[in-house]
Enzyme design. Sequence first.
Site, PDB file in Angstrom:
ATOM      1  N   THR A  95      19.595 -14.458  32.099  1.00 31.21           N
ATOM      2  CA  THR A  95      20.947 -14.501  31.520  1.00 31.21           C
ATOM      3  C   THR A  95      21.829 -13.363  32.029  1.00 31.21           C
ATOM      4  O   THR A  95      23.010 -13.563  32.317  1.00 31.21           O
ATOM      5  CB  THR A  95      20.842 -14.439  29.977  1.00 31.21           C
ATOM      6  OG1 THR A  95      20.030 -15.523  29.544  1.00 31.21           O
ATOM      7  CG2 THR A  95      22.210 -14.536  29.330  1.00 31.21           C
ATOM      8  N   HIS A 132      25.551 -22.321  34.339  1.00 28.88           N
ATOM      9  CA  HIS A 132      24.830 -22.695  33.129  1.00 28.88           C
ATOM     10  C   HIS A 132      23.701 -23.623  33.549  1.00 28.88           C
ATOM     11  O   HIS A 132      23.882 -24.466  34.422  1.00 28.88           O
ATOM     12  CB  HIS A 132      25.743 -23.443  32.152  1.00 28.88           C
ATOM     13  CG  HIS A 132      24.966 -24.095  31.035  1.00 28.88           C
ATOM     14  ND1 HIS A 132      24.634 -23.408  29.892  1.00 28.88           N
ATOM     15  CD2 HIS A 132      24.406 -25.321  30.936  1.00 28.88           C
ATOM     16  CE1 HIS A 132      23.915 -24.220  29.114  1.00 28.88           C
ATOM     17  NE2 HIS A 132      23.765 -25.377  29.729  1.00 28.88           N
TER      18      HIS A 132
HETATM   19  P1  ADP Z   1      21.581 -18.708  29.381  1.00 27.45           P
HETATM   20  O1  ADP Z   1      22.908 -19.071  30.005  1.00 27.45           O
HETATM   21  O2  ADP Z   1      20.767 -17.846  30.304  1.00 27.45           O
HETATM   22  O3  ADP Z   1      20.825 -19.880  28.856  1.00 27.45           O
HETATM   23  P2  ADP Z   1      22.201 -18.097  26.598  1.00 27.45           P
HETATM   24  O4  ADP Z   1      22.042 -19.559  26.345  1.00 27.45           O
HETATM   25  O5  ADP Z   1      21.419 -17.146  25.783  1.00 27.45           O
HETATM   26  O6  ADP Z   1      21.920 -17.758  28.147  1.00 27.45           O
HETATM   27  O7  ADP Z   1      23.726 -17.695  26.441  1.00 27.45           O
HETATM   28  C1  ADP Z   1      24.743 -18.582  26.827  1.00 27.45           C
HETATM   29  C2  ADP Z   1      25.801 -17.819  27.583  1.00 27.45           C
HETATM   30  O8  ADP Z   1      26.399 -16.852  26.714  1.00 27.45           O
HETATM   31  C3  ADP Z   1      25.317 -16.984  28.745  1.00 27.45           C
HETATM   32  O9  ADP Z   1      25.157 -17.751  29.918  1.00 27.45           O
HETATM   33  C4  ADP Z   1      26.393 -15.951  28.875  1.00 27.45           C
HETATM   34  O10 ADP Z   1      27.509 -16.411  29.621  1.00 27.45           O
HETATM   35  C5  ADP Z   1      26.831 -15.738  27.441  1.00 27.45           C
HETATM   36  N1  ADP Z   1      26.197 -14.582  26.816  1.00 27.45           N
HETATM   37  C6  ADP Z   1      24.916 -14.486  26.453  1.00 27.45           C
HETATM   38  N2  ADP Z   1      24.670 -13.289  25.904  1.00 27.45           N
HETATM   39  C7  ADP Z   1      25.841 -12.609  25.930  1.00 27.45           C
HETATM   40  C8  ADP Z   1      26.260 -11.297  25.511  1.00 27.45           C
HETATM   41  N3  ADP Z   1      25.435 -10.430  24.954  1.00 27.45           N
HETATM   42  N4  ADP Z   1      27.533 -10.947  25.697  1.00 27.45           N
HETATM   43  C9  ADP Z   1      28.390 -11.785  26.256  1.00 27.45           C
HETATM   44  N5  ADP Z   1      28.066 -13.021  26.667  1.00 27.45           N
HETATM   45  C10 ADP Z   1      26.819 -13.431  26.510  1.00 27.45           C
HETATM   46 MG    MG Z   2      21.288 -21.250  27.277  1.00 27.40          MG
END
Ligand code: ADP
Ligand code: MG
Length: 184
Positions: free
Chosen positions: A125, A159
């Site tokens: 992430t 994503h």
């Molecule tokens: P991933 O995209 O790796 O599956 P998540 O589903 O946990 O990650 O989070 C969705 C999206 O939220 C991330 O791709 C990122 O753009 C955003 N995000 C996640 N954590 C944070 C954070 N601590 N601060 C800001 N944006 C975040």
């Molecule tokens: Mg996700």
Amino acid sequence: MIERTLVIIKPDAVKKGLIGEIISRFERAGLRIVAMKMLRLTKEEAAKFYPSDEGWLRSVGSKSLKSYSEIGKDPREDLGTDDPVEIGKIIRGWLADYLSMGPIVAMVIEGNRAVEVVRKIVGSTTPYSSPPGTIRGDFSVDSPDLANLEKRALFNLVHASDSPKEAEREIRFFFRENEFVDYT
Ligand code: ADP
Ligand code: MG
């Protein structure tokens, strides 16, 4: 096991001219694209894409809390709370801004263990700690502390669905049955 997963090339990646680079990484791994479109979402549409159940909010909020504890900073300073679910809600709002700030490319990728393989190619992430060779590690150095300070989502270029079940819901959000192309 043949699976399908949803990938979105997010607005920052489109702006940086990375559409071709990103798609080629999936192609060269032997995965295939079975549906694809370029579009622009409104903020309201983008908000509907992200889950709002407590489990998801808590998971996103907890990841953020972890990065605060790593840098020894109090999340209440930036975010006004240290409750993971509340932080998840704040980030969810930023995500809707992020996903609607420019054009995106959505695609359905099919292949053996596609969900896991695509996540591996995408990286973790947080771009700054994502390994070299991954999309997020190669093209960004963003980190949650910087993103939260600037009150925006982590700009991490792509994503990718995180489970076959989520993939099904996410694919349905963007594509109808007649938009898939069947070929060998
Ligand atoms: P991933 O995209 O790796 O599956 P998540 O589903 O946990 O990650 O989070 C969705 C999206 O939220 C991330 O791709 C990122 O753009 C955003 N995000 C996640 N954590 C944070 C954070 N601590 N601060 C800001 N944006 C975040
Ligand atoms: Mg996700």
